[in-house]
Enzyme design. Sequence first.
Site, short mmCIF file in Angstrom:
data_model
loop_
_atom_site.label_atom_id
_atom_site.label_comp_id
_atom_site.label_asym_id
_atom_site.label_seq_id
_atom_site.Cartn_x
_atom_site.Cartn_y
_atom_site.Cartn_z
N ALA A 9 50.86 29.30 37.95
CA ALA A 9 49.86 29.21 36.88
C ALA A 9 48.82 28.15 37.19
O ALA A 9 48.23 27.55 36.29
CB ALA A 9 50.53 28.90 35.56
N ARG A 15 36.57 33.61 36.57
CA ARG A 15 35.90 34.79 36.03
C ARG A 15 36.02 34.92 34.51
O ARG A 15 35.37 35.75 33.89
CB ARG A 15 36.42 36.06 36.71
CG ARG A 15 35.74 36.30 38.05
CD ARG A 15 36.23 37.55 38.71
NE ARG A 15 37.52 37.35 39.37
CZ ARG A 15 38.32 38.33 39.76
NH1 ARG A 15 37.99 39.59 39.51
NH2 ARG A 15 39.46 38.06 40.37
N GLY A 78 47.00 28.12 48.14
CA GLY A 78 47.56 29.45 48.34
C GLY A 78 48.87 29.65 47.60
O GLY A 78 49.54 28.68 47.20
N THR A 79 49.26 30.92 47.47
CA THR A 79 50.47 31.23 46.70
C THR A 79 51.73 30.69 47.37
O THR A 79 52.68 30.30 46.69
CB THR A 79 50.59 32.75 46.49
OG1 THR A 79 50.37 33.42 47.75
CG2 THR A 79 49.55 33.26 45.51
N TYR A 100 53.76 35.61 37.99
CA TYR A 100 52.41 35.08 37.86
C TYR A 100 52.13 34.81 36.38
O TYR A 100 52.39 35.67 35.53
CB TYR A 100 51.38 36.11 38.35
CG TYR A 100 51.29 36.27 39.85
CD1 TYR A 100 52.16 35.61 40.72
CD2 TYR A 100 50.32 37.09 40.41
CE1 TYR A 100 52.05 35.77 42.09
CE2 TYR A 100 50.20 37.26 41.78
CZ TYR A 100 51.07 36.59 42.62
OH TYR A 100 50.96 36.76 43.97
N GLU A 152 46.85 41.11 53.44
CA GLU A 152 45.88 40.89 52.36
C GLU A 152 44.61 41.69 52.63
O GLU A 152 44.26 41.94 53.79
CB GLU A 152 45.55 39.39 52.26
CG GLU A 152 46.72 38.54 51.78
CD GLU A 152 47.23 38.99 50.42
OE1 GLU A 152 46.42 39.07 49.47
OE2 GLU A 152 48.44 39.27 50.30
N ALA A 421 36.25 32.26 -25.16
CA ALA A 421 35.40 32.52 -23.99
C ALA A 421 34.31 31.46 -23.85
O ALA A 421 33.81 30.94 -24.85
CB ALA A 421 34.76 33.90 -24.11
C1 UD1 Z 1 47.94 37.83 45.39
C2 UD1 Z 1 48.71 38.34 46.59
C3 UD1 Z 1 48.37 39.81 46.81
C4 UD1 Z 1 48.65 40.61 45.56
C5 UD1 Z 1 47.92 40.01 44.38
C6 UD1 Z 1 48.36 40.68 43.11
C7 UD1 Z 1 48.98 36.44 48.09
C8 UD1 Z 1 48.49 35.78 49.30
N1 UD1 Z 1 48.37 37.55 47.73
O1 UD1 Z 1 46.59 37.87 45.74
O2 UD1 Z 1 49.14 40.32 47.89
O3 UD1 Z 1 48.25 41.96 45.76
O4 UD1 Z 1 48.23 38.62 44.24
O5 UD1 Z 1 47.59 40.25 42.05
O6 UD1 Z 1 49.93 35.98 47.47
N2 UD1 Z 1 48.07 30.54 42.41
C9 UD1 Z 1 48.52 29.25 42.32
N3 UD1 Z 1 48.25 28.38 43.31
C10 UD1 Z 1 47.53 28.72 44.41
C11 UD1 Z 1 47.06 30.04 44.50
C12 UD1 Z 1 47.35 30.95 43.49
O7 UD1 Z 1 49.17 28.88 41.34
O8 UD1 Z 1 47.33 27.86 45.28
C13 UD1 Z 1 48.39 31.50 41.33
C14 UD1 Z 1 47.16 31.99 40.61
O9 UD1 Z 1 46.89 31.20 39.48
C15 UD1 Z 1 47.56 33.39 40.22
C16 UD1 Z 1 48.54 33.80 41.31
O10 UD1 Z 1 48.98 32.62 41.90
O11 UD1 Z 1 48.25 33.42 38.98
C17 UD1 Z 1 47.91 34.75 42.32
O12 UD1 Z 1 46.86 34.08 42.96
P1 UD1 Z 1 45.54 34.82 43.36
O13 UD1 Z 1 44.66 33.86 44.05
O14 UD1 Z 1 44.99 35.56 42.19
O15 UD1 Z 1 46.10 35.85 44.43
P2 UD1 Z 1 45.40 37.15 44.93
O16 UD1 Z 1 44.36 36.79 45.93
O17 UD1 Z 1 45.01 37.99 43.80
#
Ligand code: UD1
Length: 454
Positions: A9, A15, A78-79, A100, A152, A421
Site C-alpha cells: 500500500a 492518477r 518496486g513490488t 494489493y 512485465e 395559536a
Molecule cells: C504489478 C505487477 C504486474 C501485474 C500488476 C497487476 C510487478 C513488477 N508487476 O504491476 O505483473 O500485472 O501489478 O496490477 O509486480 N507498491 C508498493 N511499493 C512499491 C511499488 C508498488 O507498495 O515500491 C504497491 C503499489 O502501491 C500497488 C502495488 O504495489 O498497490 C502494485 O504496484 P504497481 O506499481 O501498480 O504495479 P504494476 O506496475 O501495476
Amino acid sequence: MNLSVIVLAAGKGSRMRSKLPKVLHDLAGRPLLKFVTRAAQSLNPHMTVVVYGHGGESVREALADETLEWVEQAEQLGTGHAVEHAMPGIADEDSVLVLYGDVPLIESATLQAMCEPVSSSVMSLLTTRLDNPHGYGRIVRDADDKVLRIVEQKDASEAEQQIDEINTGILAANAKALRGWLAELENNNAQGEFYLTDIIALAVRDKVEIETFAPASIEEVQGVNDRAQLATLERHYQLSEAQRLMREGLGLRDPARFDLRGELSFGSDVVIDVNAVIEGTVTLGDGVTIGPSCVIRNCNIADGVEIQANCVLEDATIGEQSRIGPFARLRPEAHLADHTHIGNFVEIKKSVIGSGSKVNHLSYVGDTTIGSRVNIGAGTITCNYDGAYKHRTIIGDDVFVGSDSQLVAPVEIGAGATIGAGSTITRDTPPGELSLTRSKQKIVSGWKRPKKEK
Ligand code: UD1
Ligand code: CA
C-alpha cells in the site's frame, strides 16, 4: 495453516489526482485498504503486514482499530522491494500471501483456495485472461502449459505482448523460499525496479511448482488507479450487495438505485424505494417501508414504520407504526416512541417524542421532551438557544400547541395544557389551562389598498 499476509500500500496513486492516499479513498463507505485487510483477517493469519509509504501516518490512523503490523517503505523501488521490507518479522515456516491495498474486492474464498497448497515445493499465483491485457505482467508458459516466468509489459517482446493471461499480482509462497528469492532480485529492467514478479523464474529454477488460480469474477482482481475505476468497482459492489440483500428477503424497487455504506439489518417484508442511501449501522424492523430518495444513517427503526420520500435521518430511533415525512429531518438523538407522526419540513434534534404524538408541519423541535398524545401545530418552534447556551423544553402528555407558536426555553408546558395559536411562551404554563399571548385584532374600516396609477 501458518499464514502471514503482506499488503502492498505504499504507492502514490497519482492518477487519482488527490491529496488523500489512494488506499484511503472510499468504496461503499470504507477505505479501499479496509476491504483488503478484512479479506486478510478472514484467513486468520499470524499477522498482516501493511507496507505503507505515501500518506504515511494518515493511512495508519485510518486503520488504527485493526490489529496490523506496519512497515514503512520510504522509497518505492518496486513490488519486490516492498515485499522484502515486510519479511523480517515473518517466520520461515509460514506461507506468505501478497495482496494489493488498491485491489479491494478480492474474495476470501479465492485466497483460501490459493493458500491451501502452498509449501516449500509449491507456490500459488492468481492469474486471469483479459481481452485487453495491455499494461499487465504476462504469464509465460512452456509447451506443457507450465508457468515459466512473468514478463512485465515494458519488458515484453512482440510475441509476449500477445499473451492474454495476466498476473493479478496476488501470490502465495513459503516464507523461507520467498526470502531467498527476494534477496536475489535485480533491477536491470525497463523500469529499474525490483520486480516481485521475477521470483517466478527463480521458483521454477528451484523446481518449485507454480499452481495458478483464477478469480471467480474479474472485479475481484481489478485495481483502482483512477476515479473512473473506483466508480466502476463501487457500482459493481453495490449491485452485488443489493442482490445479496434481496436473496435474504429485502425488497428493493431497483437494486441499481440502492447504496449501502455500512451495515443493514432488516426484518421481514421491508421495502425500500429508489435512491436510498443507507450509512453506518441501520436496523429496520418488520414491514418497514422507505420512500424514494431517503438518507438514513445509524438509525434504529421499529416494526411497521413508514418513511416517506425525501427524508434525512441520522442517529435516530423510531418506535413502531410511526410515520415520518415526506421531507422530514431527524438529527442525532431524536427518540421517537411508537405511533408518532413527523411531517414535512420538520426538524427534530436531541428530543424525545412520546407515544402517539404528532409534529406534522414546518416545525423545529430541539432539546425537548414531549409526552404522549401531544399535538404540535404547524410552524411551532422550540427556541432552545439563547446565543450562548442550549435550554430544554418540556411538554406534558395531551398538550395541544396551536400553530405558529414559539416556546422559549427553558420552559415547561403542563400536561393537558393548550397553547393558543401564534403565542410566544416564555414562562411555564399550568396543566389543563389555555395559555396564549396575542395582541387584540383591530378593524380599520374604510381603509383602501394602494393601487398602481395607469
Ligand atoms: C504489478 C505487477 C504486474 C501485474 C500488476 C497487476 C510487478 C513488477 N508487476 O504491476 O505483473 O500485472 O501489478 O496490477 O509486480 N507498491 C508498493 N511499493 C512499491 C511499488 C508498488 O507498495 O515500491 C504497491 C503499489 O502501491 C500497488 C502495488 O504495489 O498497490 C502494485 O504496484 P504497481 O506499481 O501498480 O504495479 P504494476 O506496475 O501495476
Ligand atoms: Ca497497478
